[in-house]
Design a protein around this motif. Structure first.
Motif, PDB file in Angstrom:
ATOM      1  N   LYS A  99      -6.735   3.347  -3.175  1.00  0.00           N
ATOM      2  CA  LYS A  99      -6.179   4.108  -4.292  1.00  0.00           C
ATOM      3  C   LYS A  99      -6.462   5.596  -4.135  1.00  0.00           C
ATOM      4  O   LYS A  99      -5.579   6.437  -4.323  1.00  0.00           O
ATOM      5  CB  LYS A  99      -6.791   3.566  -5.593  1.00  0.00           C
ATOM      6  N   GLU A 100      -7.683   5.918  -3.754  1.00  0.00           N
ATOM      7  CA  GLU A 100      -8.087   7.322  -3.626  1.00  0.00           C
ATOM      8  C   GLU A 100      -7.268   8.069  -2.569  1.00  0.00           C
ATOM      9  O   GLU A 100      -7.010   9.261  -2.706  1.00  0.00           O
ATOM     10  CB  GLU A 100      -9.581   7.428  -3.308  1.00  0.00           C
ATOM     11  N   THR A 101      -6.816   7.367  -1.533  1.00  0.00           N
ATOM     12  CA  THR A 101      -5.999   7.997  -0.486  1.00  0.00           C
ATOM     13  C   THR A 101      -4.672   8.478  -1.055  1.00  0.00           C
ATOM     14  O   THR A 101      -4.267   9.618  -0.833  1.00  0.00           O
ATOM     15  CB  THR A 101      -5.749   7.008   0.673  1.00  0.00           C
ATOM     16  N   LEU A 102      -4.003   7.602  -1.801  1.00  0.00           N
ATOM     17  CA  LEU A 102      -2.717   7.981  -2.400  1.00  0.00           C
ATOM     18  C   LEU A 102      -2.893   9.073  -3.446  1.00  0.00           C
ATOM     19  O   LEU A 102      -2.114  10.025  -3.496  1.00  0.00           O
ATOM     20  CB  LEU A 102      -2.040   6.769  -3.043  1.00  0.00           C
ATOM     21  N   LEU A 103      -3.895   8.938  -4.283  1.00  0.00           N
ATOM     22  CA  LEU A 103      -4.126   9.922  -5.341  1.00  0.00           C
ATOM     23  C   LEU A 103      -4.411  11.305  -4.754  1.00  0.00           C
ATOM     24  O   LEU A 103      -3.948  12.317  -5.279  1.00  0.00           O
ATOM     25  CB  LEU A 103      -5.256   9.483  -6.258  1.00  0.00           C
ATOM     26  N   ALA A 104      -5.158  11.343  -3.658  1.00  0.00           N
ATOM     27  CA  ALA A 104      -5.498  12.616  -3.023  1.00  0.00           C
ATOM     28  C   ALA A 104      -4.263  13.335  -2.479  1.00  0.00           C
ATOM     29  O   ALA A 104      -4.243  14.560  -2.368  1.00  0.00           O
ATOM     30  CB  ALA A 104      -6.505  12.391  -1.889  1.00  0.00           C
ATOM     31  N   GLU A 105      -3.216  12.575  -2.170  1.00  0.00           N
ATOM     32  CA  GLU A 105      -1.985  13.166  -1.634  1.00  0.00           C
ATOM     33  C   GLU A 105      -0.980  13.524  -2.722  1.00  0.00           C
ATOM     34  O   GLU A 105       0.136  13.927  -2.415  1.00  0.00           O
ATOM     35  CB  GLU A 105      -1.367  12.234  -0.610  1.00  0.00           C
ATOM     36  N   GLY A 106      -1.357  13.328  -3.986  1.00  0.00           N
ATOM     37  CA  GLY A 106      -0.470  13.733  -5.085  1.00  0.00           C
ATOM     38  C   GLY A 106       0.229  12.591  -5.781  1.00  0.00           C
ATOM     39  O   GLY A 106       1.077  12.817  -6.644  1.00  0.00           O
ATOM     40  N   PHE A 107      -0.100  11.366  -5.446  1.00  0.00           N
ATOM     41  CA  PHE A 107       0.490  10.206  -6.106  1.00  0.00           C
ATOM     42  C   PHE A 107      -0.008  10.125  -7.549  1.00  0.00           C
ATOM     43  O   PHE A 107      -1.189  10.329  -7.806  1.00  0.00           O
ATOM     44  CB  PHE A 107       0.100   8.922  -5.355  1.00  0.00           C
ATOM     45  N   ASN A 108       0.897   9.863  -8.480  1.00  0.00           N
ATOM     46  CA  ASN A 108       0.524   9.702  -9.888  1.00  0.00           C
ATOM     47  C   ASN A 108       1.095   8.373 -10.379  1.00  0.00           C
ATOM     48  O   ASN A 108       2.306   8.250 -10.562  1.00  0.00           O
ATOM     49  CB  ASN A 108       1.051  10.857 -10.726  1.00  0.00           C
ATOM     50  N   PRO A 109       0.239   7.365 -10.596  1.00  0.00           N
ATOM     51  CA  PRO A 109       0.722   6.030 -10.980  1.00  0.00           C
ATOM     52  C   PRO A 109       1.341   5.968 -12.373  1.00  0.00           C
ATOM     53  O   PRO A 109       1.935   4.956 -12.733  1.00  0.00           O
ATOM     54  CB  PRO A 109      -0.546   5.163 -10.900  1.00  0.00           C
ATOM     55  N   ASN A 110       1.232   7.032 -13.146  1.00  0.00           N
ATOM     56  CA  ASN A 110       1.832   7.044 -14.481  1.00  0.00           C
ATOM     57  C   ASN A 110       3.335   7.303 -14.443  1.00  0.00           C
ATOM     58  O   ASN A 110       4.001   7.210 -15.466  1.00  0.00           O
ATOM     59  CB  ASN A 110       1.157   8.091 -15.358  1.00  0.00           C
ATOM     60  N   TYR A 111       3.861   7.662 -13.285  1.00  0.00           N
ATOM     61  CA  TYR A 111       5.285   7.933 -13.130  1.00  0.00           C
ATOM     62  C   TYR A 111       5.920   6.851 -12.269  1.00  0.00           C
ATOM     63  O   TYR A 111       5.623   6.728 -11.082  1.00  0.00           O
ATOM     64  CB  TYR A 111       5.505   9.309 -12.496  1.00  0.00           C
ATOM     65  N   PHE A 112       6.784   6.064 -12.860  1.00  0.00           N
ATOM     66  CA  PHE A 112       7.474   4.996 -12.148  1.00  0.00           C
ATOM     67  C   PHE A 112       8.830   4.769 -12.813  1.00  0.00           C
ATOM     68  O   PHE A 112       9.046   5.175 -13.953  1.00  0.00           O
ATOM     69  CB  PHE A 112       6.637   3.708 -12.136  1.00  0.00           C
ATOM     70  N   THR A 113       9.748   4.131 -12.086  1.00  0.00           N
ATOM     71  CA  THR A 113      11.101   3.948 -12.602  1.00  0.00           C
ATOM     72  C   THR A 113      11.297   2.622 -13.318  1.00  0.00           C
ATOM     73  O   THR A 113      12.102   2.528 -14.234  1.00  0.00           O
ATOM     74  CB  THR A 113      12.138   4.054 -11.467  1.00  0.00           C
ATOM     75  N   HIS A 114      10.598   1.583 -12.876  1.00  0.00           N
ATOM     76  CA  HIS A 114      10.725   0.272 -13.512  1.00  0.00           C
ATOM     77  C   HIS A 114       9.548  -0.605 -13.072  1.00  0.00           C
ATOM     78  O   HIS A 114       8.724  -0.182 -12.263  1.00  0.00           O
ATOM     79  CB  HIS A 114      12.065  -0.391 -13.165  1.00  0.00           C
ATOM     80  N   ASN A 128     -12.819  -6.250  -2.169  1.00  0.00           N
ATOM     81  CA  ASN A 128     -14.167  -5.940  -1.662  1.00  0.00           C
ATOM     82  C   ASN A 128     -14.827  -4.821  -2.460  1.00  0.00           C
ATOM     83  O   ASN A 128     -15.483  -3.945  -1.902  1.00  0.00           O
ATOM     84  CB  ASN A 128     -14.127  -5.581  -0.172  1.00  0.00           C
ATOM     85  N   GLY A 129     -14.596  -4.818  -3.770  1.00  0.00           N
ATOM     86  CA  GLY A 129     -15.202  -3.836  -4.646  1.00  0.00           C
ATOM     87  C   GLY A 129     -14.568  -2.458  -4.591  1.00  0.00           C
ATOM     88  O   GLY A 129     -15.091  -1.507  -5.166  1.00  0.00           O
ATOM     89  N   LYS A 130     -13.436  -2.325  -3.901  1.00  0.00           N
ATOM     90  CA  LYS A 130     -12.771  -1.022  -3.772  1.00  0.00           C
ATOM     91  C   LYS A 130     -11.407  -1.067  -4.446  1.00  0.00           C
ATOM     92  O   LYS A 130     -10.665  -2.042  -4.314  1.00  0.00           O
ATOM     93  CB  LYS A 130     -12.610  -0.653  -2.305  1.00  0.00           C
ATOM     94  N   GLN A 131     -11.087   0.023  -5.166  1.00  0.00           N
ATOM     95  CA  GLN A 131      -9.789   0.157  -5.824  1.00  0.00           C
ATOM     96  C   GLN A 131      -8.712   0.364  -4.758  1.00  0.00           C
ATOM     97  O   GLN A 131      -8.822   1.276  -3.939  1.00  0.00           O
ATOM     98  CB  GLN A 131      -9.786   1.357  -6.774  1.00  0.00           C
ATOM     99  N   LYS A 132      -7.683  -0.467  -4.799  1.00  0.00           N
ATOM    100  CA  LYS A 132      -6.611  -0.362  -3.819  1.00  0.00           C
ATOM    101  C   LYS A 132      -5.271  -0.567  -4.501  1.00  0.00           C
ATOM    102  O   LYS A 132      -5.191  -1.016  -5.637  1.00  0.00           O
ATOM    103  CB  LYS A 132      -6.793  -1.399  -2.707  1.00  0.00           C
ATOM    104  N   TYR A 133      -4.232  -0.228  -3.763  1.00  0.00           N
ATOM    105  CA  TYR A 133      -2.865  -0.515  -4.174  1.00  0.00           C
ATOM    106  C   TYR A 133      -2.249  -1.445  -3.149  1.00  0.00           C
ATOM    107  O   TYR A 133      -2.337  -1.200  -1.942  1.00  0.00           O
ATOM    108  CB  TYR A 133      -2.006   0.754  -4.246  1.00  0.00           C
ATOM    109  N   LEU A 134      -1.627  -2.506  -3.631  1.00  0.00           N
ATOM    110  CA  LEU A 134      -0.829  -3.378  -2.797  1.00  0.00           C
ATOM    111  C   LEU A 134       0.593  -2.831  -2.882  1.00  0.00           C
ATOM    112  O   LEU A 134       1.149  -2.706  -3.974  1.00  0.00           O
ATOM    113  CB  LEU A 134      -0.891  -4.815  -3.304  1.00  0.00           C
ATOM    114  N   LEU A 135       1.153  -2.460  -1.747  1.00  0.00           N
ATOM    115  CA  LEU A 135       2.475  -1.836  -1.708  1.00  0.00           C
ATOM    116  C   LEU A 135       3.511  -2.853  -1.251  1.00  0.00           C
ATOM    117  O   LEU A 135       3.277  -3.596  -0.295  1.00  0.00           O
ATOM    118  CB  LEU A 135       2.477  -0.645  -0.739  1.00  0.00           C
ATOM    119  N   ILE A 136       4.651  -2.865  -1.935  1.00  0.00           N
ATOM    120  CA  ILE A 136       5.744  -3.751  -1.556  1.00  0.00           C
ATOM    121  C   ILE A 136       7.058  -2.974  -1.609  1.00  0.00           C
ATOM    122  O   ILE A 136       7.127  -1.889  -2.176  1.00  0.00           O
ATOM    123  CB  ILE A 136       5.843  -4.999  -2.465  1.00  0.00           C
ATOM    124  N   GLN A 137       8.069  -3.583  -1.021  1.00  0.00           N
ATOM    125  CA  GLN A 137       9.409  -3.017  -1.102  1.00  0.00           C
ATOM    126  C   GLN A 137      10.276  -3.993  -1.884  1.00  0.00           C
ATOM    127  O   GLN A 137      10.125  -5.207  -1.774  1.00  0.00           O
ATOM    128  CB  GLN A 137       9.999  -2.783   0.283  1.00  0.00           C
TER     129      GLN A 137
END
Length: 124
Positions: A69-84, A108-117
């Motif tokens: 999660k921290e990797t995406l957030l550090a690059e400017g990702f904001n999970p509060n903005y989504f289309t659906h 494993n105790g770390k915050q992550k995002y599972l990404l899908i298409q």
């Protein structure tokens, strides 16, 4: 009473308070006025959605990936903005930025995002 259209400068007749010769000119004038304003709420949201989509696409080349999660957030990702969103049979809610989705999870105790298409089975 004759007046000049605020947008096209054509002379027209009508009510005393009328500023535009047509609905087209009124709409075009407002469009050009707001186009000049770079920090409108719409543009901020649109910019963030595009940024989110770009990041999700870059980190999800195979259609399924996991990232900290921290990797995406550090690059400017904001999970509060989504289309659906899409809820799977397990009740997990995936949030999507256009065709790229993410699910917040802990591994494993770390915050992550599972990404899908987006796939045909995820919705209509």
């Amino acid at each position: 009473m004759e007046r000049k259209c605020v947008y096209c400068k054509e002379i027209f007749e009508g009510r005393v308070d009328k500023k535009y010769c047509s609905a087209y000119c009124r709409s075009a004038w407002y469009y050009h006025q707001h186009k000049e304003n770079k920090n409108t709420q719409f543009k901020k949201i649109d910019r963030q959605l595009k940024q989110n989509r770009k990041l999700l696409k870059n980190y999800n080349k195979a259609g399924l990936a996991t990232i900290r999660k921290e990797t995406l957030l550090a690059e400017g990702f904001n999970p509060n903005y989504f289309t659906h969103y899409w809820k799977n049979k397990k009740g997990e809610v995936y949030l999507f930025c256009y065709e790229f989705g993410f699910l917040s999870t802990v591994q494993n105790g770390k915050q992550k995002y599972l990404l899908i298409q987006w796939q045909s089975y995820t919705g209509n």
